[in-house]
Design an enzyme around this catalytic site. Structure first.
Site, PDB file in Angstrom:
ATOM      1  N   HIS A  38     -38.044 117.803  59.485  1.00 42.47           N
ATOM      2  CA  HIS A  38     -38.541 117.279  60.754  1.00 42.47           C
ATOM      3  C   HIS A  38     -37.646 117.858  61.850  1.00 42.47           C
ATOM      4  O   HIS A  38     -36.436 117.654  61.841  1.00 42.47           O
ATOM      5  CB  HIS A  38     -38.501 115.749  60.757  1.00 42.47           C
ATOM      6  CG  HIS A  38     -39.471 115.137  59.795  1.00 42.47           C
ATOM      7  ND1 HIS A  38     -39.153 114.058  58.991  1.00 42.47           N
ATOM      8  CD2 HIS A  38     -40.752 115.464  59.488  1.00 42.47           C
ATOM      9  CE1 HIS A  38     -40.210 113.750  58.249  1.00 42.47           C
ATOM     10  NE2 HIS A  38     -41.186 114.576  58.535  1.00 42.47           N
ATOM     11  N   GLU A  73     -34.812 115.950  63.528  1.00 41.55           N
ATOM     12  CA  GLU A  73     -33.763 115.371  62.689  1.00 41.55           C
ATOM     13  C   GLU A  73     -32.760 116.481  62.390  1.00 41.55           C
ATOM     14  O   GLU A  73     -32.895 117.224  61.419  1.00 41.55           O
ATOM     15  CB  GLU A  73     -34.380 114.769  61.423  1.00 41.55           C
ATOM     16  CG  GLU A  73     -35.318 113.609  61.754  1.00 41.55           C
ATOM     17  CD  GLU A  73     -36.126 113.114  60.565  1.00 41.55           C
ATOM     18  OE1 GLU A  73     -35.832 113.539  59.424  1.00 41.55           O
ATOM     19  OE2 GLU A  73     -37.059 112.319  60.775  1.00 41.55           O
ATOM     20  N   HIS A 109     -32.513 114.339  56.047  1.00 35.98           N
ATOM     21  CA  HIS A 109     -33.318 113.801  57.142  1.00 35.98           C
ATOM     22  C   HIS A 109     -32.440 112.925  58.041  1.00 35.98           C
ATOM     23  O   HIS A 109     -31.218 112.887  57.901  1.00 35.98           O
ATOM     24  CB  HIS A 109     -34.487 112.988  56.590  1.00 35.98           C
ATOM     25  CG  HIS A 109     -35.540 113.814  55.915  1.00 35.98           C
ATOM     26  ND1 HIS A 109     -36.804 113.979  56.425  1.00 35.98           N
ATOM     27  CD2 HIS A 109     -35.499 114.531  54.767  1.00 35.98           C
ATOM     28  CE1 HIS A 109     -37.507 114.758  55.626  1.00 35.98           C
ATOM     29  NE2 HIS A 109     -36.740 115.108  54.605  1.00 35.98           N
ATOM     30  N   GLU A 146     -31.176 110.279  54.023  1.00 31.47           N
ATOM     31  CA  GLU A 146     -31.259 109.874  55.430  1.00 31.47           C
ATOM     32  C   GLU A 146     -29.826 109.705  55.930  1.00 31.47           C
ATOM     33  O   GLU A 146     -29.086 108.843  55.453  1.00 31.47           O
ATOM     34  CB  GLU A 146     -32.039 108.569  55.558  1.00 31.47           C
ATOM     35  CG  GLU A 146     -33.460 108.628  55.039  1.00 31.47           C
ATOM     36  CD  GLU A 146     -34.414 109.322  56.003  1.00 31.47           C
ATOM     37  OE1 GLU A 146     -34.033 109.505  57.190  1.00 31.47           O
ATOM     38  OE2 GLU A 146     -35.530 109.677  55.584  1.00 31.47           O
TER      39      GLU A 146
END
Length: 668
Positions: A253, A256, A398, A490
């Protein structure tokens, strides 16, 4: 910058009126290096004071004319395209390899003079320069300058050459020793890198450590940007028998961005620490083939970065700044496709067929219907990459939370958005996630502030579908289409943190990244061969009780991530016997156990599995409608020469009144 160039061009045009032209060597006039408009005449070489504007900071004060290139005077040297290139090289290459390129180039235009004899620069210096800087020229599609031809214009040490970079190197060593008087260490600049800077950093890193690293492109983004991978191994460019392959993917993404930066830093760290003799890093690289794709979505990053720049403008910014905008701007690619929803949904196929005893859930082929939808070029490139190498494990970095999730990401019940949906390798995936989370400075701490979700009692890891469900994810595709097991990391709440946070984040994640690289050496590995000793490609290795097989690579080698305990392994291949072995893996194993198989050829018999199993041919069927095959006729002139659009930097030279340096065009 343009004012400087205009002033220089004005000076060159004026000097060209009175400057004699240089003599031509065979073929040089065609390449634009010189003009044969006058006949050459002999002159006695004599030492003269060095007075060449951009070259006056050399380590000597006298030079000689004619020089190596045939320029017979200072005015003639200053009127050539070579001198013009040196004067603008800093701007063209975005500050890379400066002042090295300029100093070495000046040593050719104005070589030192001793007893009325020219002293040539050292060939070894030229070769090292080309090795470290060729990537910068490739980045702007410029050919390596002919006057930096190491064989033609440079000399060996035995000929009494001189090193034009000796003084610069000495000053740099003094500066570094004053900054770091103790043991040597890796120096990383913790700032954001634009796409151009990222490509340059990765290429420069690979050039610095060319014996253990190289870069390659797996394709291009929607807007034509390279999806550049840097590889680290002791034998770059090829798979070695029994050496596991691991990949790290960042910036899927585009907004990110922390993962992208961490992977750039990791590449620099691996290179530098290996050169400095760090035994841990040397062990990792010597025994593992590591592939790092720092940015899977460079187009999205471009949009997200411009949004952040706008937020710093007082007239354009709002109170929330990029903390709010970063959640949406640049997430998708330039086609507005979310790349982590764009892979084939093989998870639904698995759920529909999992109750069938004969259905294989490994290497599920891509359904033809997938190609009827929009397939992003970034997704296509990564799928081909995943299929082309025998990856064992992977991590996709991410942002937006602080947790490690693992497959399945798509819920086993279509109406349940948050439902525990384990793979047959649930325990292995949990261990992989634990490896990263536990080595992270704060991720596994239950007292750590989260970003909205609650992971109480899970210590920083969670099954993806239990967190939230989505189809078409990259991790599920890796698991069901190949041998590769991928987790999603994440990294934190702020998707686009400030530069001040980059170094602290590197410290939090460095050990986790290294531990994850080391964790690929877990479980078992081996080679499946026939009785003649030949490796069998595509043989399956299964573990009793785990309904997910792995297949062997080109030379018959395989890897199977397993937790400690007793396992029954079976190897088989079509046309060969089935062999089983009982294996015990103790808790204190620090590297994968070796389990080889030898299979005997047997007569082929019809099997119901031939009809119900996905066959090798159906798995190999990729892009059946040639969605991404582009054919086009080249644009050619009446003479049959392919017409090439001149690069953006050509105007620097074409308007200067000098012979156009076509030797700088790569396709000439």
């Amino acid at each position: 910058m343009y004012l400087e160039v205009l002033a220089l061009l004005f000076f060159l045009e004026r000097s060209c009126l009175s400057a004699p032209q240089q003599p031509c060597h065979p073929g040089d006039e065609f390449l634009g290096r010189c003009s044969s408009s006058r006949s050459a005449h002999d002159e006695t070489p004599t030492c003269t004071e060095l007075n060449l504007g951009y070259c006056n900071d050399l380590e000597y004060s006298t030079t000689i004319f004619p020089n190596i290139l045939g320029h017979r005077s200072r005015y003639e040297a200053e009127s050539g395209a070579e001198y013009l290139l040196l004067s603008v090289i800093h701007g063209l290459l975005n500050g890379e390899c400066s002042p090295e390129i300029r100093l070495v180039g000046c040593s050719v235009l104005a070589s030192p003079c001793r007893d009325n004899k020219m002293v040539k620069p050292c060939r070894s210096t030229c070769e090292a320069l080309r090795k470290g800087c060729i990537h910068a020229f490739e980045a702007i599609e410029m050919a390596w300058p002919y006057f930096l031809d190491c064989d033609r214009f440079f000399a060996g040490n035995e000929e009494g050459c001189f090193d034009p970079l000796a003084g610069l190197k000495a000053r740099q060593e003094v500066a570094l020793s004053s900054l770091f008087p103790e043991e040597p260490s890796t120096i990383i600049q913790f700032t954001y890198a634009s796409n151009a800077q990222m490509y340059s950093l990765l290429k420069r890193t690979a050039a610095k450590c060319s014996h253990i690293s190289h870069v390659y492109s797996i394709g291009r983004s929607t807007e034509g940007r390279d999806l550049l991978v840097i590889e680290f191994t002791d034998n770059p460019g090829q798979h070695e028998l029994l050496e596991p392959e691991i990949k790290l993917v960042g910036n899927m993404h585009g907004n990110e961005v922390l993962g992208r930066q961490l992977l750039i830093y990791l590449a620099q760290y691996l290179c530098s620490e290996y050169m400095l003799g760090n035994q841990r890093i040397q062990s990792i690289i010597n025994n593992t083939r590591i592939h790092i794709l720092a940015s899977m979505n460079p187009d999205g990053y471009e949009l997200a970065a411009s949004e952040v720049e706008d937020s710093n403008d007082q007239e354009l910014s709002n109170q929330e700044g990029h903390l709010l905008n970063g959640w949406i701007s640049g997430r998708a690619n330039a086609q507005n496709l979310d790349l982590n929803r764009n892979f084939p949904d093989l998870t639904s196929l698995f759920y529909r067929n999992r109750r069938s005893r004969h259905y294989r859930i490994d290497h599920i082929p891509i359904p033809d219907t997938y190609w009827f939808g929009k397939v992003a070029p970034e997704t296509y490139a990564v799928m081909k990459w995943i299929r082309s190498l025998p990856f064992v494990q992977s991590a996709s970095l991410h942002g937006g939370e602080l947790v490690v999730s693992y497959p399945f990401d798509f819920s086993r019940h279509p109406h349940e958005e948050k439902m525990f949906s384990p793979t047959p390798d649930e325990q292995i995936f949990k261990q992989l996630a634990r490896t990263y989370a536990d080595a992270h400075a704060t991720m596994s701490n239950n007292d750590t502030d989260r970003c909205g979700a609650s992971f109480y009692r899970t210590r920083g890891i969670i099954n993806g579908a239990l967190w939230y469900s989505f189809a078409g994810g990259m991790s599920d595709f890796n698991y069901l289409h190949t041998n590769c097991m991928e987790i999603t990391v994440e990294l934190g709440c702020d998707k686009f943190p400030s530069e001040a946070e980059l170094y602290p984040e590197w410290k939090r994640n460095k050990e986790a990244l290294l531990s994850f690289l080391e964790s690929v050496h877990r479980g078992i590995k081996g080679v499946v061969r026939d009785t003649d000793g030949n490796g069998i490609k595509g043989a399956t290795v299964s573990v009793r009780g785990v309904r997910k097989d792995v297949t062997t690579a080109e030379d018959g080698d395989y890897w199977r991530l397993l937790n400690p305990g007793t396992h029954i392994l079976t190897a088989t291949a079509k046309g060969f016997s089935r062999v089983s072995k009982r294996v015990f893996l103790p808790h204190n194993m620090i590297k994968a156990g070796r389990v080889d198989f030898v299979l005997e050829k047997i007569p082929m018999e019809p099997d119901i599995d031939d009809h119900l199993f996905p066959t090798v041919d159906s798995w190999d069927r990729f892009d059946p409608y040639n969605q991404f095959e582009r054919f086009g006729e080249p644009d050619v002139t009446e003479e049959g020469i392919e017409r090439q659009e001149k690069p953006w930097w050509w105007n620097y030279f074409s308007q200067s009144g000098i012979s156009s340096p076509t030797w700088l065009l790569k396709n000439v």
